[in-house]
Scaffold this active site. Structure first.
Site, PDB file in Angstrom:
ATOM      1  N   CYS A  91      -6.566   3.379   2.865  1.00 38.17           N
ATOM      2  CA  CYS A  91      -6.127   1.980   2.838  1.00 38.17           C
ATOM      3  C   CYS A  91      -6.546   1.186   4.068  1.00 38.17           C
ATOM      4  O   CYS A  91      -6.495  -0.040   4.066  1.00 38.17           O
ATOM      5  CB  CYS A  91      -4.610   1.909   2.657  1.00 38.17           C
ATOM      6  SG  CYS A  91      -4.051   2.657   1.106  1.00 38.17           S
ATOM      7  N   HIS A 111      -2.293  -4.910   4.847  1.00 39.33           N
ATOM      8  CA  HIS A 111      -2.526  -4.088   3.667  1.00 39.33           C
ATOM      9  C   HIS A 111      -1.318  -4.206   2.742  1.00 39.33           C
ATOM     10  O   HIS A 111      -0.178  -4.057   3.159  1.00 39.33           O
ATOM     11  CB  HIS A 111      -2.725  -2.631   4.085  1.00 39.33           C
ATOM     12  CG  HIS A 111      -2.598  -1.658   2.971  1.00 39.33           C
ATOM     13  ND1 HIS A 111      -3.309  -1.779   1.796  1.00 39.33           N
ATOM     14  CD2 HIS A 111      -1.826  -0.544   2.826  1.00 39.33           C
ATOM     15  CE1 HIS A 111      -2.985  -0.782   0.987  1.00 39.33           C
ATOM     16  NE2 HIS A 111      -2.083  -0.019   1.587  1.00 39.33           N
ATOM     17  N   ASN A 158      -0.828  -2.134  -5.132  1.00 44.00           N
ATOM     18  CA  ASN A 158      -1.512  -1.603  -3.956  1.00 44.00           C
ATOM     19  C   ASN A 158      -2.906  -1.162  -4.382  1.00 44.00           C
ATOM     20  O   ASN A 158      -3.056  -0.211  -5.151  1.00 44.00           O
ATOM     21  CB  ASN A 158      -0.710  -0.422  -3.401  1.00 44.00           C
ATOM     22  CG  ASN A 158      -1.342   0.214  -2.168  1.00 44.00           C
ATOM     23  OD1 ASN A 158      -2.532   0.063  -1.912  1.00 44.00           O
ATOM     24  ND2 ASN A 158      -0.543   0.953  -1.417  1.00 44.00           N
TER      25      ASN A 158
END
Length: 333
Positions: A112, A254, A284
């Site tokens: 990520c 993020h 996500n």
């Protein structure tokens, strides 16, 4: 003046299949309220059979190149946890399909945090004179590595891609990427992982058990570490840039979980409304989340030229990073 990497274009792409919380409730032991209260997610997008990570990367990259007005690029960096193949990298195929010619092209794997690492990589190529323009893409088909029966991961992740075009410019221009802070802690590699698929689980040539090929995450520990590492990294780049936290117009973190982003904003002392968020709509998307959030906020008119942005991310590895920039004047579709 020192060469700097300057944002010249932005773009994103989502696959066509929309999966709502109601769709998941029909097959998992969960509820819409449970998903929303813990993640903030209402829906996510999933790549249909036959769609690869490179397909999403090409779509996002093409939009970013168009946004940049055809500015030439001589390098491509793709951040992804879900490449088309273990070998070779996905980036050369993306470059070929975009008609970029024989440019330098490679992948970055930092889960990520991948897009932040890729941005730093691209900025370095420009700073040292190895490139005049770089296309940076974060692209994921995370649905391919999720156990469909695992409630803890299936409700969180989605597929997508986002991209920025960087050009060589001056450090005092709007759009110039500021200082970077990057870090890692390999002692936490088991907190966010796909155990099988590499050399570690095949020392004798035997196949690992099927369950080891699914993505796993230790949510509670990740929550704490994500806030801790992103807040420290963010403060580090603010200090290096000479910015005060009150001067930050938008936090683009993020999109891991709405509670993580809210806690991070609170930890930094930023009003919640300054945190850009699109997790409710896309979930996500791992390495794609920061550029997707940037493109969606830009397209919605939420980012104005001259506003100061703080970017930060945390992911498997463990890895983390942050940077700053002043948003440039870019056309909107």
């Amino acid at each position: 003046m020192t060469r700097a990497a300057v944002v010249a274009g932005v773009g994103s792409a989502l696959p066509p299949v929309r999966v709502t919380n109601a769709d998941l409730v029909a097959r998992l032991d969960t509820s819409d309220e449970w998903i929303r209260s813990r993640t903030g997610i209402r829906q996510r997008f999933v790549a249909p059979a036959g769609t690869a990570t490179s397909d999403l990367a090409v779509a996002a990259g093409a939009k970013a190149l168009k946004s940049a007005g055809g500015h030439p690029v001589d390098a491509l960096v793709v951040a992804t946890t879900t490449p088309d193949r273990p070998c070779p990298a996905t980036a050369p195929a993306v470059a070929d399909r975009l008609g970029l010619g024989h440019v330098a092209a490679h992948d970055v794997a930092a889960v990520c945090t991948g897009f932040l690492y890729a941005l730093a990589n691209a900025a370095g190529l420009i700073a040292c004179g190895a490139a005049e323009g770089v296309l940076v893409i974060g692209a994921e088909t995370f649905s391919r590595i999720l156990n469909p029966a695992d409630r803890s991961t299936s409700v969180i992740f989605g597929d997508g891609a986002g991209a920025l075009v960087l050009r060589a410019g001056r450090a005092d221009e709007d759009g110039a990427l500021g200082p970077f802070d990057l870090g890692s802690d390999g002692s936490g590699r088991d907190l966010i992982t796909v155990p099988a698929g590499g050399s570690e689980r095949r020392p004798d040539g035997s196949e690992p058990p099927p369950e080891d090929r699914w993505f796993t995450m230790q949510g509670k520990q990740v929550f704490r570490l994500a806030v801790q590492r992103m807040s420290h990294s963010a403060r580090t780049v603010l200090d290096r840039a000479g910015w005060r936290i009150g001067e930050v117009d938008h936090l683009v973190a993020h999109q891991a979980n709405h509670r993580i982003v809210a806690r991070l904003a609170d930890e930094l002392g930023l009003p919640a409304e300054r945190a850009v968020s699109n997790i409710a709509e896309v979930g996500n998307t791992a390495a794609a989340s920061v550029p997707l959030a940037l493109d969606h906020a830009h397209s919605a008119g939420e980012l104005a030229a001259g506003e100061r942005l703080l970017l930060t991310a945390f992911g498997g590895g463990l890895t983390w990073g942050a940077t700053v920039l002043t948003w440039p004047a870019l056309d909107r579709d």
